[in-house]
Design an enzyme around this catalytic site. Sequence first.
Site, PDB file in Angstrom:
ATOM      1  N   HIS A 489       0.836  -1.206   0.000  1.00  0.00           N
ATOM      2  CA  HIS A 489       0.000   0.000   0.000  1.00  0.00           C
ATOM      3  C   HIS A 489       0.873   1.260   0.000  1.00  0.00           C
ATOM      4  O   HIS A 489       0.756   2.113  -0.876  1.00  0.00           O
ATOM      5  CB  HIS A 489      -0.903  -0.030   1.240  1.00  0.00           C
ATOM      6  CG  HIS A 489      -1.760   1.189   1.395  1.00  0.00           C
ATOM      7  ND1 HIS A 489      -3.104   1.181   1.148  1.00  0.00           N
ATOM      8  CD2 HIS A 489      -1.467   2.465   1.776  1.00  0.00           C
ATOM      9  CE1 HIS A 489      -3.604   2.389   1.355  1.00  0.00           C
ATOM     10  NE2 HIS A 489      -2.629   3.185   1.751  1.00  0.00           N
ATOM     11  N   GLU A 490       1.758   1.348   0.971  1.00  0.00           N
ATOM     12  CA  GLU A 490       2.602   2.543   1.062  1.00  0.00           C
ATOM     13  C   GLU A 490       3.497   2.662  -0.165  1.00  0.00           C
ATOM     14  O   GLU A 490       3.787   3.751  -0.633  1.00  0.00           O
ATOM     15  CB  GLU A 490       3.442   2.532   2.348  1.00  0.00           C
ATOM     16  CG  GLU A 490       2.627   2.547   3.643  1.00  0.00           C
ATOM     17  CD  GLU A 490       1.556   3.624   3.681  1.00  0.00           C
ATOM     18  OE1 GLU A 490       1.740   4.691   3.071  1.00  0.00           O
ATOM     19  OE2 GLU A 490       0.501   3.388   4.321  1.00  0.00           O
ATOM     20  N   HIS A 493       1.722   4.499  -2.897  1.00  0.00           N
ATOM     21  CA  HIS A 493       1.833   5.956  -2.755  1.00  0.00           C
ATOM     22  C   HIS A 493       3.205   6.410  -3.250  1.00  0.00           C
ATOM     23  O   HIS A 493       3.332   7.393  -3.966  1.00  0.00           O
ATOM     24  CB  HIS A 493       1.710   6.371  -1.286  1.00  0.00           C
ATOM     25  CG  HIS A 493       0.320   6.327  -0.743  1.00  0.00           C
ATOM     26  ND1 HIS A 493      -0.732   6.973  -1.340  1.00  0.00           N
ATOM     27  CD2 HIS A 493      -0.189   5.720   0.356  1.00  0.00           C
ATOM     28  CE1 HIS A 493      -1.836   6.772  -0.618  1.00  0.00           C
ATOM     29  NE2 HIS A 493      -1.531   6.009   0.407  1.00  0.00           N
ATOM     30  N   ILE A 622      -8.552  11.859  12.022  1.00  0.00           N
ATOM     31  CA  ILE A 622      -9.332  13.081  11.825  1.00  0.00           C
ATOM     32  C   ILE A 622      -9.006  14.183  12.833  1.00  0.00           C
ATOM     33  O   ILE A 622      -9.300  15.334  12.587  1.00  0.00           O
ATOM     34  CB  ILE A 622     -10.857  12.795  11.798  1.00  0.00           C
ATOM     35  CG1 ILE A 622     -11.381  12.349  13.168  1.00  0.00           C
ATOM     36  CG2 ILE A 622     -11.195  11.746  10.758  1.00  0.00           C
ATOM     37  CD1 ILE A 622     -12.911  12.375  13.237  1.00  0.00           C
ATOM     38  N   PHE A 623      -8.379  13.813  13.970  1.00  0.00           N
ATOM     39  CA  PHE A 623      -8.075  14.855  14.954  1.00  0.00           C
ATOM     40  C   PHE A 623      -6.596  15.229  15.009  1.00  0.00           C
ATOM     41  O   PHE A 623      -6.242  16.269  15.544  1.00  0.00           O
ATOM     42  CB  PHE A 623      -8.570  14.440  16.348  1.00  0.00           C
ATOM     43  CG  PHE A 623     -10.065  14.298  16.406  1.00  0.00           C
ATOM     44  CD1 PHE A 623     -10.883  15.400  16.150  1.00  0.00           C
ATOM     45  CD2 PHE A 623     -10.657  13.075  16.663  1.00  0.00           C
ATOM     46  CE1 PHE A 623     -12.266  15.277  16.169  1.00  0.00           C
ATOM     47  CE2 PHE A 623     -12.035  12.941  16.693  1.00  0.00           C
ATOM     48  CZ  PHE A 623     -12.848  14.040  16.442  1.00  0.00           C
ATOM     49  N   GLY A 625      -4.553  14.146  12.107  1.00  0.00           N
ATOM     50  CA  GLY A 625      -4.064  13.980  10.734  1.00  0.00           C
ATOM     51  C   GLY A 625      -4.890  14.857   9.821  1.00  0.00           C
ATOM     52  O   GLY A 625      -5.585  15.747  10.274  1.00  0.00           O
ATOM     53  N   GLY A 626      -4.834  14.575   8.545  1.00  0.00           N
ATOM     54  CA  GLY A 626      -5.510  15.471   7.608  1.00  0.00           C
ATOM     55  C   GLY A 626      -6.849  14.969   7.105  1.00  0.00           C
ATOM     56  O   GLY A 626      -7.355  15.450   6.108  1.00  0.00           O
ATOM     57  N   TYR A 627      -7.428  13.984   7.803  1.00  0.00           N
ATOM     58  CA  TYR A 627      -8.611  13.331   7.245  1.00  0.00           C
ATOM     59  C   TYR A 627      -9.954  13.913   7.692  1.00  0.00           C
ATOM     60  O   TYR A 627     -10.995  13.292   7.447  1.00  0.00           O
ATOM     61  CB  TYR A 627      -8.581  11.832   7.569  1.00  0.00           C
ATOM     62  CG  TYR A 627      -7.713  11.052   6.608  1.00  0.00           C
ATOM     63  CD1 TYR A 627      -8.252  10.510   5.449  1.00  0.00           C
ATOM     64  CD2 TYR A 627      -6.365  10.876   6.849  1.00  0.00           C
ATOM     65  CE1 TYR A 627      -7.475   9.808   4.551  1.00  0.00           C
ATOM     66  CE2 TYR A 627      -5.564  10.185   5.962  1.00  0.00           C
ATOM     67  CZ  TYR A 627      -6.120   9.645   4.818  1.00  0.00           C
ATOM     68  OH  TYR A 627      -5.345   8.952   3.932  1.00  0.00           O
TER      69      TYR A 627
HETATM   70 ZN   LIG Z   1      -2.704   5.276   1.989  1.00  0.00          ZN
END
Ligand SMILES: [Zn+2]
Length: 703
Positions: A489-490, A493, A622-623, A625-627
């Site tokens: 997965h990584e 990216h 979400i708190f 990180g950027g999600y």
């Molecule tokens: Zn990912």
Amino acid sequence: MTSIKPSALLKGEGLPDYDKITPNEITKNIPLLIKDLNQKLNKLEEQLVKKLSTKSYLSWEDVMPQLYEIGEKLRWSWGVVSHLNAVCNSSELREVHSTQQPVIVRFSNQLAQSEVIYQALSNLKEYGCINNETQIRIIETELITMKNKGIGLKVDEKKLFNSRSERLAELSTIFSNNVLDASNSWSLLLKKHSEVAGLPERALETLSLAAKEAGDIAVGGNAPSASTGPWRVGLDLPRYIPFQTYAKNRPIREKVYRAFVSRASDGKLDNKKIIEEILALRNKQARQLGYKNWCEISLATKMADNEEAVETLLEELRSAAMPHAKKELAELLECAQRNGESEHFELSPWDISFWAEVLRKEKYDLDQEKLRPWFPLDQVLNGLFNLCKRLFEIDIQETKGVAPLWHEDVRFFNVKNLNGQNIASFYLDPFSRPASKRGGAWMDECLCRNQKGKDKIILPVAYLVCNQTPPIGNKPSLMSFEEVETLFHEFGHGLQHMLTTVNYPQAAGINNVEWDAVELASQFMENWCLEDQTISEIAIHWESKESLPKSEINKLRLSRTFNSGLATLRQIHFALTDLKLHSQWNEDSTISPDEMRRQIAKDTTVLAPIPEDQFLCAFSHIFAGGYAAGYYSYKWAEVLSSDAFAAFEEAGLSNKDEVRKIGKKYRDSILSLGGSRSPNQVFKKFRGRLPSTKALIRHSGLD
Ligand SMILES: [Zn+2]
């Protein structure tokens, strides 16, 4: 005689000198950096004011290269500090990081809120002297990003907006430190064999090693060992997950589960108030900018048009998954009863992983722990690199002594075209270090591709960070299949970052790719782990050198959709909770974020969360990180990645020529174009049509 030591942190380009960067260095140089960048920004603004008053329209060169240089210097230097904070955390570093952060946030905001630059960018867009599609997309993104950072606000409003941004940055750091500290501060010493019954040898080794590190000793004064104990279980994933999956001792499993789900939810490390403050501040900022809520801000820069579009997709998946999930839960209960539980037995959350593993074994006779010896890290890397060669015609080679490293476990690799030309590099930091390294896995940018002059191109460099099981004794890192998937997965990216051909760094690689499309390249790679040739190359026993038997591979394949109803629901639960917290919750709400989560749980879980389950208190995505209002992106992008992989399936995965051809097409579109075109355009270039959900539903076994 004094020699002036050049500052490693102010270099601002090239590979960072990780061996030279200390907390002292950071304290000394970040203020100098900001001073320098302020001067550069002032100079650029002066030039632009002059040009705007004398010329009717500006050119790209008038604005963009200088603007990029300022942002890049900041990103590079602060990126190094943040990276170290994540992978080599120490109290000194943490302190320096949080002391310097407000200055960084203030300057970023100043840059994003420069009226002059906003005018210059608007001029570039309006007067249309730019007809390069990539440039247009870059400018449009810059403009909307600036708007969302408070440009256009009156002086007082802007001041308020900025102080809120600073507070938000501070809160997110506190949030993640609380999670890390809460995880580290809890552990349980186990001395009896009955307390660790069921655990595989490898897990026992990890637990006894932890006991040893904590200074525990066995009866008689001996050092802890896997077979005699004592063992220390903790809340970091390499200890927690095997324990929940295999420990037969239900009361202890329950104890560990309760500790895990209540992390950072009371005492000094309580994140509950932090969450409310974060949500309230985000909401206030959104309203300052003229949006209804934070959710609208988030979606303004995403592929999904609006909240409704997201809800529609989630609801489609939810309704497909729910009947499967109910059936799966019933099967787990039957399995427990078949294996000795009474007919009145009811499943609790701490039973799910355990009975799922038992049922998985019954159904597929698959023991994930027993498979580890077939996945030693170097073998897995070998197969992964071969796959990349087959699909994308690249060679990957490790190189030593070129790049300064931050830890002895870290490795550095070069990526070359088949003609030997270097096109990119990456660092790999594979192992878990619970005391000093953030959990999870991620790819980050070290350097971005950038055409600096006619003959000068900066090549991309990526950080690939995982938290997989480290080597123990003479054994290499033996990976679980899940850890293999995470690495793939990584790496996906990383490939998008490294194989970009866009020469504008603002749209190269993953830059300027919409968040909900950015997981396409990563999830796409996961699909290959079980493809015939790849699995035959990655799965070779580290001692006997035997291949993983075909029957085991088949089981892995069949087990891919095992409990996929439950897994899909879980993701939808997170995604919907995140979305609703950012569209419906505000400081005047009569219910708490946790209560809102529990309402959503009614339709998105089949086993309600227990009262201590304060999952939100550790929901770092979400708190910290950027999600925020973007967790749904995983599912959204999965639709894209499944559909992309289906292109290879349709041609036949064993058809080498076709696979190479489609691989080239994939490299030339998805990996190459990055953020230079809209995600729909990029996808269409690869697939010849817009994305469809069919492949994901089929791959998940929910059809
Ligand atoms: Zn990912």
